[in-house]
Design an enzyme around this catalytic site. Sequence first.
Site, PDB file in Angstrom:
ATOM      1  N   TYR A   1       1.564 -54.458  30.580  1.00 42.49           N
ATOM      2  CA  TYR A   1       0.421 -55.202  31.102  1.00 42.49           C
ATOM      3  C   TYR A   1       0.678 -55.422  32.595  1.00 42.49           C
ATOM      4  CZ  TYR A   1      -0.917 -56.102  26.249  1.00 42.49           C
ATOM      5  OH  TYR A   1      -1.290 -55.972  24.939  1.00 42.49           O
TER       6      TYR A   1
HETATM    7  C1  LIG Z   1      -7.693 -51.197  26.259  1.00 40.09           C
HETATM    8  C2  LIG Z   1      -6.189 -51.251  26.294  1.00 40.09           C
HETATM    9  C3  LIG Z   1      -5.491 -51.530  25.137  1.00 40.09           C
HETATM   10  C4  LIG Z   1      -4.096 -51.599  25.137  1.00 40.09           C
HETATM   11  N1  LIG Z   1      -3.439 -51.863  23.971  1.00 40.09           N
HETATM   12  C5  LIG Z   1      -2.085 -51.871  23.948  1.00 40.09           C
HETATM   13  C6  LIG Z   1      -1.365 -52.075  22.728  1.00 40.09           C
HETATM   14  O1  LIG Z   1      -1.941 -52.246  21.657  1.00 40.09           O
HETATM   15  N2  LIG Z   1      -0.010 -52.072  22.777  1.00 40.09           N
HETATM   16  C7  LIG Z   1       0.674 -51.881  23.946  1.00 40.09           C
HETATM   17  O2  LIG Z   1       1.895 -51.873  23.917  1.00 40.09           O
HETATM   18  N3  LIG Z   1       0.018 -51.694  25.101  1.00 40.09           N
HETATM   19  C8  LIG Z   1      -1.338 -51.665  25.136  1.00 40.09           C
HETATM   20  N4  LIG Z   1      -1.986 -51.435  26.324  1.00 40.09           N
HETATM   21  C9  LIG Z   1      -1.201 -51.206  27.549  1.00 40.09           C
HETATM   22  C10 LIG Z   1      -0.721 -49.753  27.606  1.00 40.09           C
HETATM   23  O3  LIG Z   1       0.391 -49.583  26.756  1.00 40.09           O
HETATM   24  C11 LIG Z   1      -0.302 -49.385  29.036  1.00 40.09           C
HETATM   25  O4  LIG Z   1      -1.411 -49.496  29.882  1.00 40.09           O
HETATM   26  C12 LIG Z   1       0.266 -47.961  29.087  1.00 40.09           C
HETATM   27  O5  LIG Z   1       0.944 -47.789  30.294  1.00 40.09           O
HETATM   28  C13 LIG Z   1      -0.818 -46.926  28.932  1.00 40.09           C
HETATM   29  O6  LIG Z   1      -0.343 -45.627  28.945  1.00 40.09           O
HETATM   30  P1  LIG Z   1      -1.357 -44.463  29.385  1.00 40.09           P
HETATM   31  O7  LIG Z   1      -0.655 -43.176  29.332  1.00 40.09           O
HETATM   32  O8  LIG Z   1      -2.644 -44.601  28.631  1.00 40.09           O
HETATM   33  O9  LIG Z   1      -1.690 -44.918  30.880  1.00 40.09           O
HETATM   34  P2  LIG Z   1      -1.558 -44.226  32.317  1.00 40.09           P
HETATM   35  O10 LIG Z   1      -2.461 -45.040  33.172  1.00 40.09           O
HETATM   36  O11 LIG Z   1      -1.799 -42.765  32.246  1.00 40.09           O
HETATM   37  O12 LIG Z   1      -0.052 -44.465  32.702  1.00 40.09           O
HETATM   38  C14 LIG Z   1       0.509 -45.749  32.836  1.00 40.09           C
HETATM   39  C15 LIG Z   1       1.730 -45.686  33.749  1.00 40.09           C
HETATM   40  O13 LIG Z   1       2.685 -44.761  33.231  1.00 40.09           O
HETATM   41  C16 LIG Z   1       2.823 -43.655  34.119  1.00 40.09           C
HETATM   42  N5  LIG Z   1       2.797 -42.445  33.306  1.00 40.09           N
HETATM   43  C17 LIG Z   1       1.703 -41.864  32.747  1.00 40.09           C
HETATM   44  N6  LIG Z   1       2.067 -40.761  32.099  1.00 40.09           N
HETATM   45  C18 LIG Z   1       3.397 -40.642  32.230  1.00 40.09           C
HETATM   46  C19 LIG Z   1       4.329 -39.692  31.775  1.00 40.09           C
HETATM   47  N7  LIG Z   1       3.943 -38.623  31.075  1.00 40.09           N
HETATM   48  N8  LIG Z   1       5.635 -39.857  32.105  1.00 40.09           N
HETATM   49  C20 LIG Z   1       6.039 -40.925  32.842  1.00 40.09           C
HETATM   50  N9  LIG Z   1       5.194 -41.864  33.299  1.00 40.09           N
HETATM   51  C21 LIG Z   1       3.867 -41.717  32.995  1.00 40.09           C
HETATM   52  C22 LIG Z   1       1.641 -43.714  35.054  1.00 40.09           C
HETATM   53  O14 LIG Z   1       1.890 -43.094  36.291  1.00 40.09           O
HETATM   54  C23 LIG Z   1       1.414 -45.199  35.150  1.00 40.09           C
HETATM   55  O15 LIG Z   1       2.325 -45.780  36.055  1.00 40.09           O
HETATM   56  C24 LIG Z   1      -3.386 -51.384  26.340  1.00 40.09           C
HETATM   57  C25 LIG Z   1      -4.096 -51.092  27.501  1.00 40.09           C
HETATM   58  C26 LIG Z   1      -5.485 -51.028  27.498  1.00 40.09           C
HETATM   59  C27 LIG Z   1      -6.232 -50.733  28.765  1.00 40.09           C
END
Ligand SMILES: Cc1cc2nc3c(=O)[nH]c(=O)nc-3n(C[C@H](O)[C@H](O)[C@H](O)COP(=O)(O)OP(=O)(O)OC[C@H]3O[C@@H](n4cnc5c(N)ncnc54)[C@H](O)[C@@H]3O)c2cc1C
Length: 543
Positions: free
Chosen positions: A483
């Site tokens: 978060y």
């Molecule tokens: C609607 C919503 C619901 C959520 N629900 C939950 C939940 O139930 N449980 C929970 O734990 N969290 C939850 N989250 C938070 C979520 O876990 C984080 O936002 C997480 O970072 C999302 O990963 P992403 O790949 O979708 O995001 P991205 O925005 O793609 O990446 C997030 C971060 O990680 C980096 N990153 C992306 N891909 C990689 C990769 N392949 N290798 C290394 N770094 C990378 C990005 O550069 C960025 O800094 C929620 C968020 C939202 C918006």
Amino acid sequence: MRLSKQLPTISYISLLALSFSFYTIITPISSISLQDVFINCLHRNTNVDFPLEKTFFSPAKNVSMFNKVLDSTAQNLRFLTKSMPKPGFIFTPVHESHVQASIICSKKLRIHLRFRSGGHDYEGLSYVSEIKKPFILMDLSKLRQINVNIIYNNAWVQAGATVGELYYRIAEKSNVHGFPAGLCSSLGIGGHITGGAYGSMMRKYGLGGDNVVDAKIVDANGKLLDRATMGEDMFWAIRGGGGASFGVILAWKIKLVPVPNTVTVFTVTKTLEQDAARVLLKWQEVADKLVEELFIRVIFNVAAGSNGNKTVTTSYNALFLGDKHALMEVMKKDFQELGLTPRDCVEMSWLESIVYISGFPGNTPTSVLLQGKSPFPKINFKAKSDFVKKTIPESGLTGMFKKLLTEDSPAMIWNPYGGMMAEISETQIPFPHRKGVIFKIQYLTAWPDSDKRPNRHVKWIRELYSYMTPYVSNNPRQAYVNYRDLDLGKNKKNAKKSFKKAQVWGAKYFKGNFNRLVKIKSKFDPENFFRHEQSIPTLPVQS
Ligand SMILES: Cc1cc2nc3c(=O)[nH]c(=O)nc-3n(C[C@H](O)[C@H](O)[C@H](O)COP(=O)(O)OP(=O)(O)OC[C@H]3O[C@@H](n4cnc5c(N)ncnc54)[C@H](O)[C@@H]3O)c2cc1C
Ligand SMILES: *[C@@H]1O[C@H](CO)[C@@H](O)[C@H](O)[C@H]1NC(C)=O
Ligand SMILES: *[C@@H]1O[C@H](CO)[C@@H](O)[C@H](O)[C@H]1NC(C)=O
């Protein structure tokens, strides 16, 4: 070597205006765009072709297509406004070697790189850079293969796959296997697990990050490593140390966990008029002590009450790994105050419970999980988090309810801990919020694009956070790295010293694990190639 003349993009000149240091590295060839230079470099560093029209998107070529790709998975509208910095172009690799080549070329050409898996970053860090311009975006959404192996009880999942797809592919092969990661089906597995990844089975099995057994990453030198070749330090750091600090995760190898054929879900709502405070006091007493099979979270909203005045709604939203009958027994014994009846309970498969908890309307087919979509429209939002270690007294709740009633679209989610979460040590992975935590609070506020004064919402959530200070963990006041909250560390006097500032948010997200993360970062990425507004810093040079 190939030049793609048909793709004129940002000219070198405009880039130079933004980045003088860039100029000193590369001799400008005015007719060649940055994108062309990058493409040439890619060709020299991979043998696998990439069809340009499907893998490169630039505003100069087709701005509507560029915006479509940029917006595609981005979850927070706050970071898609016109005034937000935009990547020079977007590259969507279709082969793992393209990711390696991208790292090598970004480094060589000194182009700041952001990368995105599912786009859920709370502060937009995966697609917006406010610290370094120009920057480019590598979007991993086309790397989304999932290979589930029931016999070996594991799966390899590429970074661009969503958790919803992963759950679907597991359930396709078995009704009694699952995986304990996030509740929202559209999360990208790539970024999600880098921060821990909790979901409705965390009390039974811990976090997604606790259940990773191997990973494929690309490091700051463009090398492809797995657990054996990266070593245990790096393998520790990537499972909870936060996204985009150590390397690009190409794929996670996860361990599957057993789930019963039938699970039970319910949602029971209490308003202030229905004694919300009394039930909430009781929930705080039992939430972390209930059987591990039961996960009851509380979702707070503001709604019109029966008397026409606004009221706070508290919705008890639950998953039980067992049938209705067994659930009723548990509730009768430990949490009668909720008044749960058998009519409130719905039995279903584990996969159906994912669709339910995700928030899709009843009877939505499970195939919706393959669409990679969230059930909710995209919004502008700001969020914060806290961990609670002693129950919040009624007086504290009263003031909190009052505060909620002053905001347009506030929300809170209280997440129970205990069970397996309390059994895993604080240093097992970088995620340190374990024994002693009763529950986690997430604060949220959302507003539409048409809102003329968005800042007042950010101000409101900071005030609520300040109001909650006496009731939550302190020294450090803990926070969940997934978060992401750029407010943290901001008030620190001398915040110009970025390492000092990092120590503030570092302690909140990782407690004592922060120091180990810094050491690992310094060893594996001494040049700080992987960086963003809150990436793990390297050790400061002693002066
Ligand atoms: C609607 C919503 C619901 C959520 N629900 C939950 C939940 O139930 N449980 C929970 O734990 N969290 C939850 N989250 C938070 C979520 O876990 C984080 O936002 C997480 O970072 C999302 O990963 P992403 O790949 O979708 O995001 P991205 O925005 O793609 O990446 C997030 C971060 O990680 C980096 N990153 C992306 N891909 C990689 C990769 N392949 N290798 C290394 N770094 C990378 C990005 O550069 C960025 O800094 C929620 C968020 C939202 C918006
Ligand atoms: C630009 O992209 C849009 C899709 O967003 C497409 O409909 C349109 O045909 C494209 N225009 C050109 C000139 O390729
Ligand atoms: C509605 O709220 C107002 C202001 O708090 C209060 O004076 C009034 O009694 C409330 N009405 C009802 C029906 O509860």
